[in-house]
Design a protein around this motif. Structure first.
Motif, PDB file in Angstrom:
ATOM      1  N   ILE A 118       0.756  -1.235   0.069  1.00  0.00           N
ATOM      2  CA  ILE A 118       0.102   0.084  -0.002  1.00  0.00           C
ATOM      3  C   ILE A 118       0.996   1.077  -0.048  1.00  0.00           C
ATOM      4  CG2 ILE A 118      -2.003  -1.358   1.102  1.00  0.00           C
ATOM      5  CD1 ILE A 118      -0.991   0.290   3.674  1.00  0.00           C
ATOM      6  N   LEU A 119       0.203   2.445  -0.505  1.00  0.00           N
ATOM      7  CA  LEU A 119       0.960   3.619  -0.428  1.00  0.00           C
ATOM      8  C   LEU A 119       0.959   4.287   0.867  1.00  0.00           C
ATOM      9  CD1 LEU A 119      -0.384   4.959  -3.875  1.00  0.00           C
ATOM     10  CD2 LEU A 119       1.985   3.866  -3.543  1.00  0.00           C
ATOM     11  N   ALA A 120       2.041   5.064   1.018  1.00  0.00           N
ATOM     12  CA  ALA A 120       2.212   5.662   2.234  1.00  0.00           C
ATOM     13  C   ALA A 120       0.772   6.605   2.622  1.00  0.00           C
ATOM     14  CB  ALA A 120       3.485   6.822   2.360  1.00  0.00           C
ATOM     15  N   LYS A 121       0.219   7.306   1.794  1.00  0.00           N
ATOM     16  CA  LYS A 121      -1.058   7.938   2.030  1.00  0.00           C
ATOM     17  C   LYS A 121      -2.313   7.055   2.623  1.00  0.00           C
ATOM     18  CE  LYS A 121      -3.742  11.950   0.473  1.00  0.00           C
ATOM     19  NZ  LYS A 121      -3.850  12.888  -0.532  1.00  0.00           N
ATOM     20  N   GLN A 122      -2.178   5.817   1.946  1.00  0.00           N
ATOM     21  CA  GLN A 122      -3.341   5.027   2.374  1.00  0.00           C
ATOM     22  C   GLN A 122      -3.136   4.546   3.843  1.00  0.00           C
ATOM     23  OE1 GLN A 122      -2.438   2.342  -1.371  1.00  0.00           O
ATOM     24  NE2 GLN A 122      -4.612   1.826  -1.066  1.00  0.00           N
ATOM     25  N   PHE A 123      -2.046   4.248   3.875  1.00  0.00           N
ATOM     26  CA  PHE A 123      -1.482   3.739   5.600  1.00  0.00           C
ATOM     27  C   PHE A 123      -1.694   4.988   6.400  1.00  0.00           C
ATOM     28  CE2 PHE A 123       1.482   3.873   8.951  1.00  0.00           C
ATOM     29  CZ  PHE A 123       1.125   2.710   9.535  1.00  0.00           C
ATOM     30  N   LYS A 124      -1.577   6.098   6.134  1.00  0.00           N
ATOM     31  CA  LYS A 124      -1.748   7.474   7.053  1.00  0.00           C
ATOM     32  C   LYS A 124      -3.363   7.622   7.076  1.00  0.00           C
ATOM     33  CE  LYS A 124      -0.819  12.470   7.577  1.00  0.00           C
ATOM     34  NZ  LYS A 124       0.030  13.368   7.067  1.00  0.00           N
ATOM     35  N   SER A 125      -3.920   7.469   6.157  1.00  0.00           N
ATOM     36  CA  SER A 125      -5.444   7.740   6.282  1.00  0.00           C
ATOM     37  C   SER A 125      -5.967   6.520   7.091  1.00  0.00           C
ATOM     38  CB  SER A 125      -6.185   7.744   5.021  1.00  0.00           C
ATOM     39  OG  SER A 125      -5.543   8.473   4.153  1.00  0.00           O
ATOM     40  N   TYR A 126      -5.745   5.336   6.972  1.00  0.00           N
ATOM     41  CA  TYR A 126      -6.268   4.302   7.836  1.00  0.00           C
ATOM     42  C   TYR A 126      -5.796   4.503   9.612  1.00  0.00           C
ATOM     43  CZ  TYR A 126      -7.521  -0.209   9.416  1.00  0.00           C
ATOM     44  OH  TYR A 126      -7.995  -1.382  10.243  1.00  0.00           O
TER      45      TYR A 126
ATOM     46  N   ARG B 287      -5.105   9.291 -10.450  1.00  0.00           N
ATOM     47  CA  ARG B 287      -4.115  10.444 -10.410  1.00  0.00           C
ATOM     48  C   ARG B 287      -3.957  10.827  -9.153  1.00  0.00           C
ATOM     49  NH1 ARG B 287      -6.616  13.827 -15.472  1.00  0.00           N
ATOM     50  NH2 ARG B 287      -6.708  12.133 -17.217  1.00  0.00           N
ATOM     51  N   SER B 288      -4.590  11.080  -8.068  1.00  0.00           N
ATOM     52  CA  SER B 288      -4.623  11.667  -6.885  1.00  0.00           C
ATOM     53  C   SER B 288      -3.589  10.743  -6.070  1.00  0.00           C
ATOM     54  CB  SER B 288      -5.827  11.617  -6.124  1.00  0.00           C
ATOM     55  OG  SER B 288      -6.450  10.501  -5.952  1.00  0.00           O
ATOM     56  N   GLN B 289      -3.347   9.230  -6.326  1.00  0.00           N
ATOM     57  CA  GLN B 289      -2.604   8.352  -5.416  1.00  0.00           C
ATOM     58  C   GLN B 289      -1.307   8.651  -6.336  1.00  0.00           C
ATOM     59  OE1 GLN B 289      -3.848   4.458  -6.340  1.00  0.00           O
ATOM     60  NE2 GLN B 289      -4.940   4.361  -4.289  1.00  0.00           N
ATOM     61  N   LEU B 290      -0.921   9.031  -7.308  1.00  0.00           N
ATOM     62  CA  LEU B 290       0.206   9.278  -8.144  1.00  0.00           C
ATOM     63  C   LEU B 290       1.021  10.535  -7.553  1.00  0.00           C
ATOM     64  CD1 LEU B 290       2.395   8.430 -10.049  1.00  0.00           C
ATOM     65  CD2 LEU B 290       1.014   9.422 -11.736  1.00  0.00           C
ATOM     66  N   VAL B 291      -0.082  11.553  -7.520  1.00  0.00           N
ATOM     67  CA  VAL B 291       0.513  12.932  -7.146  1.00  0.00           C
ATOM     68  C   VAL B 291       1.031  12.791  -5.707  1.00  0.00           C
ATOM     69  CG1 VAL B 291      -0.261  15.195  -6.671  1.00  0.00           C
ATOM     70  CG2 VAL B 291      -0.794  14.077  -8.829  1.00  0.00           C
TER      71      VAL B 291
END
Length: 334
Positions: free
Chosen positions: A92-100, A240-244
């Protein structure tokens, strides 16, 4: 058994030298248990020890899933090892982890806590499975980073040579040695670029996609290879938001009442290699690509800050590269 295990997940937090592992099991009544956690070395022998340890706690009749965060290059060895051993793994991407983690209202941060969060995330959410990228893509990533390192070294040595030549009575033997180092670096950069071309020649499908990306003004073959290699062919990205966010171009703002109202800025928490790669192509696109030139001028005039306009073009280029590569089509300015 009236309350059997229905899902099992292994959460793994990875650093350069070690991996922190936590086992999570979801029961029929939707409760989650954490039977055990432990740390291992981030080595092949460490992976094998982890596997033997996990067998002591899991229900062998229920599939075991593995979840980890994409942390630089440190996660790759374990991810490939799990994939090659036919174990389902999600990266998973860092932003996904942070949100969870924020959804769980967890304020502390340690390797053990992160592993526990990843373990819980894997049993509570349906995550996409990770699959290994091609050998060509791994090679391109290594070659791209090696070339960037040599380019940085070349710039530093050129500056050193320039200063030496303009000093009083410079030592000609020192100048000769420095020029010899520059010649060696130039030869190595040439060899790397030839290797990149050979890899693309052996993969016509990848070569075609990269050729489409290069139809964007300002994006060279080296730039396209670097971006695509750094993102593993955009394999982990579904929007796109995940990539950004992965590249650190996502906008953050700090505002609270009347006491805190900081200007917006990009997070810079993502992949620095992508931002570095897009710096000069964005400046070129802002000069020669009409649509991007217009965007650059509009933002610069509005903010009076040229860097904001340049960053906006970098972000736009990244999204455009992603779109063209995914859709396998050339750039159409209209």
């Amino acid at each position: 058994m009236t309350n059997p295990i229905i899902r099992q997940n292994i959460g793994i937090d990875i650093s350069k030298a070690s991996i922190s592992v936590c086992i999570a099991q979801k029961l029929l009544d939707q409760s989650v248990l954490f039977p055990s956690s432990k740390s291992f070395e981030n080595t092949l022998s460490g992976f094998e020890k982890m596997n033997r340890w996990i067998q002591q706690f899991i229900d062998i009749t229920v599939e075991v899933h593995y979840t980890m965060e994409a942390t630089g290059v440190y996660y790759e060895s374990l991810a490939y090892w799990l994939f090659e051993n036919q174990k389902p793994v999600s990266v998973i991407l860092a932003k996904q982890f942070k949100s969870y983690a924020q959804s769980l209202n967890i304020q502390s941060k340690t390797d053990g806590i992160d592993a526990r969060i990843l373990a819980q995330m894997g049993v509570e959410r349906k995550l996409s499975l990770w699959s290994a990228v091609s050998g060509q893509m791994r090679q391109l990533k290594q070659l791209s980073r090696e070339r960037n390192s040599l380019m940085d070294e070349q710039t530093a040595i050129k500056n050193q040579l320039h200063a030496l030549k303009h000093s009083y009575q410079p030592d000609q033997r020192s100048i000769g040695r420095i020029e010899g180092r520059l010649a060696l670096i130039a030869q190595q950069i040439k060899e790397i670029q030839e290797e990149m071309s050979e890899i693309l020649a052996n993969d016509p499908a990848l070569k075609e996609r990269i050729a489409n990306v290069c139809t964007i003004k300002g994006v060279s073959l080296i730039t396209a290879i670097a971006i695509i290699a750094e993102t593993n062919g955009f394999a982990l990205f579904h929007s796109r938001s995940q990539l950004v966010a992965y590249a650190g171009y996502d906008v953050v703002r700090r505002q609270s009442g009347t006491s805190i109202n900081a200007p917006t800025k990009i997070s810079k928490k993502g992949n620095k290699h992508i931002r570095k790669t897009l710096y000069f192509p964005a400046l070129s696109a802002a000069m020669h690509e009409p649509a991007m030139k217009k965007t650059y001028q509009r933002i610069t005039e509005k903010t009076n800050i040229k860097m904001k306009g340049a960053v906006a073009i970098q972000r736009r280029l990244l999204v455009l590269i992603y779109t063209l590569f995914k859709n396998n089509q050339p750039y159409d300015p209209n």
